[in-house]
Design a protein around this motif. Structure first.
Motif, PDB file in Angstrom:
ATOM      1  N   PRO A  35       0.819  -1.217   0.000  1.00 52.80           N
ATOM      2  CA  PRO A  35       0.000   0.000   0.000  1.00 52.80           C
ATOM      3  C   PRO A  35       0.848   1.261   0.000  1.00 52.80           C
ATOM      4  CG  PRO A  35       0.016  -1.006   2.177  1.00 52.80           C
ATOM      5  CD  PRO A  35       0.700  -1.965   1.258  1.00 52.80           C
ATOM      6  N   ASP A  36       2.150   1.120   0.234  1.00 52.97           N
ATOM      7  CA  ASP A  36       3.043   2.274   0.258  1.00 52.97           C
ATOM      8  C   ASP A  36       3.629   2.593  -1.117  1.00 52.97           C
ATOM      9  OD1 ASP A  36       2.716   2.552   3.043  1.00 52.97           O
ATOM     10  OD2 ASP A  36       4.237   1.015   3.399  1.00 52.97           O
ATOM     11  N   VAL A  37       3.374   1.746  -2.118  1.00 54.38           N
ATOM     12  CA  VAL A  37       3.860   1.993  -3.474  1.00 54.38           C
ATOM     13  C   VAL A  37       2.685   2.564  -4.274  1.00 54.38           C
ATOM     14  CG1 VAL A  37       4.840   0.968  -5.560  1.00 54.38           C
ATOM     15  CG2 VAL A  37       5.572   0.158  -3.309  1.00 54.38           C
ATOM     16  N   VAL A  38       2.790   3.822  -4.661  1.00 52.08           N
ATOM     17  CA  VAL A  38       1.657   4.510  -5.283  1.00 52.08           C
ATOM     18  C   VAL A  38       1.191   3.788  -6.538  1.00 52.08           C
ATOM     19  CG1 VAL A  38       0.867   6.664  -6.332  1.00 52.08           C
ATOM     20  CG2 VAL A  38       2.358   6.730  -4.333  1.00 52.08           C
ATOM     21  N   SER A  39       2.133   3.312  -7.352  1.00 55.69           N
ATOM     22  CA  SER A  39       1.738   2.636  -8.589  1.00 55.69           C
ATOM     23  C   SER A  39       0.905   1.398  -8.302  1.00 55.69           C
ATOM     24  CB  SER A  39       2.971   2.275  -9.419  1.00 55.69           C
ATOM     25  OG  SER A  39       3.775   1.342  -8.734  1.00 55.69           O
ATOM     26  N   HIS A  40       1.162   0.725  -7.184  1.00 56.87           N
ATOM     27  CA  HIS A  40       0.375  -0.460  -6.832  1.00 56.87           C
ATOM     28  C   HIS A  40      -1.060  -0.062  -6.479  1.00 56.87           C
ATOM     29  CE1 HIS A  40       4.179  -2.950  -5.563  1.00 56.87           C
ATOM     30  NE2 HIS A  40       4.253  -2.464  -6.793  1.00 56.87           N
ATOM     31  N   THR A  41      -1.203   1.045  -5.776  1.00 59.09           N
ATOM     32  CA  THR A  41      -2.557   1.461  -5.389  1.00 59.09           C
ATOM     33  C   THR A  41      -3.371   1.936  -6.583  1.00 59.09           C
ATOM     34  OG1 THR A  41      -1.955   3.780  -4.915  1.00 59.09           O
ATOM     35  CG2 THR A  41      -1.645   2.177  -3.145  1.00 59.09           C
ATOM     36  N   ARG A  42      -2.697   2.270  -7.676  1.00 54.42           N
ATOM     37  CA  ARG A  42      -3.386   2.707  -8.884  1.00 54.42           C
ATOM     38  C   ARG A  42      -3.978   1.540  -9.686  1.00 54.42           C
ATOM     39  NH1 ARG A  42      -2.415   7.736 -11.476  1.00 54.42           N
ATOM     40  NH2 ARG A  42      -2.592   9.333  -9.872  1.00 54.42           N
ATOM     41  N   ILE A  43      -3.481   0.341  -9.480  1.00 59.98           N
ATOM     42  CA  ILE A  43      -3.866  -0.780 -10.341  1.00 59.98           C
ATOM     43  C   ILE A  43      -5.373  -1.021 -10.361  1.00 59.98           C
ATOM     44  CG2 ILE A  43      -3.632  -3.268 -10.715  1.00 59.98           C
ATOM     45  CD1 ILE A  43      -1.220  -1.597 -11.635  1.00 59.98           C
ATOM     46  N   PRO A  44      -6.076  -1.077  -9.230  1.00 55.96           N
ATOM     47  CA  PRO A  44      -7.534  -1.287  -9.303  1.00 55.96           C
ATOM     48  C   PRO A  44      -8.242  -0.206 -10.120  1.00 55.96           C
ATOM     49  CG  PRO A  44      -6.747  -1.662  -7.072  1.00 55.96           C
ATOM     50  CD  PRO A  44      -5.604  -1.059  -7.828  1.00 55.96           C
ATOM     51  N   LEU A  45      -7.817   1.058  -9.964  1.00 53.82           N
ATOM     52  CA  LEU A  45      -8.411   2.145 -10.750  1.00 53.82           C
ATOM     53  C   LEU A  45      -8.176   1.931 -12.240  1.00 53.82           C
ATOM     54  CD1 LEU A  45      -7.272   5.257  -8.653  1.00 53.82           C
ATOM     55  CD2 LEU A  45      -9.570   4.272  -8.738  1.00 53.82           C
ATOM     56  N   LEU A  46      -6.967   1.537 -12.594  1.00 54.88           N
ATOM     57  CA  LEU A  46      -6.640   1.340 -14.001  1.00 54.88           C
ATOM     58  C   LEU A  46      -7.430   0.180 -14.590  1.00 54.88           C
ATOM     59  CD1 LEU A  46      -2.773   1.876 -13.813  1.00 54.88           C
ATOM     60  CD2 LEU A  46      -4.473   3.456 -14.735  1.00 54.88           C
ATOM     61  N   LEU A  47      -7.556  -0.898 -13.841  1.00 54.13           N
ATOM     62  CA  LEU A  47      -8.321  -2.048 -14.340  1.00 54.13           C
ATOM     63  C   LEU A  47      -9.785  -1.678 -14.555  1.00 54.13           C
ATOM     64  CD1 LEU A  47      -6.803  -4.874 -12.106  1.00 54.13           C
ATOM     65  CD2 LEU A  47      -6.304  -4.413 -14.513  1.00 54.13           C
ATOM     66  N   ASP A  48     -10.347  -0.920 -13.625  1.00 54.09           N
ATOM     67  CA  ASP A  48     -11.739  -0.483 -13.779  1.00 54.09           C
ATOM     68  C   ASP A  48     -11.888   0.432 -14.990  1.00 54.09           C
ATOM     69  OD1 ASP A  48     -12.518  -1.912 -11.564  1.00 54.09           O
ATOM     70  OD2 ASP A  48     -12.529  -0.181 -10.206  1.00 54.09           O
ATOM     71  N   ALA A  49     -10.943   1.341 -15.169  1.00 51.38           N
ATOM     72  CA  ALA A  49     -11.018   2.275 -16.290  1.00 51.38           C
ATOM     73  C   ALA A  49     -10.877   1.553 -17.630  1.00 51.38           C
ATOM     74  CB  ALA A  49      -9.941   3.344 -16.148  1.00 51.38           C
TER      75      ALA A  49
END
Length: 244
Positions: free
Chosen positions: A19-33
């Motif tokens: 959860p401390d790696v910003v790119s990792h937290t972006r993955i769910p958003l990217l998959l949804d988009a």
């Protein structure tokens, strides 16, 4: 006219999820988009670097994405995943640490440079392929000049782009040897330093030192991410992926 729905493609996300790696937290958003905006549905599985060392860890997937977050807990596992994608013709993307390890895998297993090292992983090594950058790119934006006629250019759709970084290491030595063995460096910063690599002849094989995960607010995937998704869906259909 009847439209055939795109199949769901399975993608291996290789890295030590945090959860401390910003790119990792972006993955769910990217998959949804990708699903909502582009009708590109990816069934994503996180594979920790230690697990990626297993022989069949990424086999059977439609794409492999080695994500940022280095130093990885297992350099061996990350290199094994990259090698499988490269040798099996599976669509591949490596970003930030994934870019660095893509070059390391190619140097060791294709070029025969078995002793080259990543300074972050092995600071006592004698021969670095990946060294500390003269100017750290942690938290920086910088221009990337893209070679005409490259996969990167067809994906990004421009010959110059401004991208976000979060890294302090990059490639320096042995680049001519990598080129001589078929790797193409298709993106550079304005000082000529390598920022993008690709493998001609592979269905889709791209690596960027910048982090496309950090593009915008995550609601509109970066063209590189969208291209990987398209390649994965094409692979799921049994087609040759097309970059655009």
């Amino acid at each position: 006219m009847t439209h055939t729905a795109s199949p769901t493609a399975r993608i291996a996300l290789v890295g030590d999820r945090s959860p401390d790696v910003v790119s990792h937290t972006r993955i769910p958003l990217l998959l949804d988009a990708l699903a909502d905006r582009d009708r590109l549905v990816l069934d994503a599985y996180w594979i920790p670097s230690e697990d990626a060392a297993a022989e069949d860890a990424v086999r059977g997937f439609d794409a492999v994405w080695v994500l940022p977050g280095s130093p990885y807990r297992s350099e061996e596992g990350v290199l094994a995943a990259i090698r499988t994608a490269r040798e099996d013709g599976v669509p591949f993307l490596g970003t930030c640490g994934g870019f660095q390890h893509t070059l390391l895998e190619y140097a060791r297993h294709v070029c025969g440079l078995t002793r080259v090292a990543h300074a972050e992983n092995d600071p006592g090594a004698e021969d670095f392929l990946i060294e500390p950058l003269a100017c750290s790119l942690v938290g920086h934006e910088a221009a990337v000049v893209i070679e005409p006629g490259s996969l990167a250019q067809s994906v990004i759709g421009a010959e110059r782009t401004v991208e976000r970084y979060f890294c302090a290491y990059g490639p320096s030595r042995h680049l001519d040897t990598l080129r001589a063995h078929g790797l193409r460096f298709s993106g550079h910063d304005e000082d000529g330093h390598v920022r993008v690599a690709e493998l001609p002849g592979h269905p889709f094989f791209l690596a960027t030192l910048f982090q496309p995960e950090l593009y915008g607010d995550g609601s509109r995937p970066h063209p590189v991410v969208r291209a990987l998704a398209r390649a994965a869906v094409a692979h799921a259909r049994g087609e040759v992926p097309q970059p655009v």
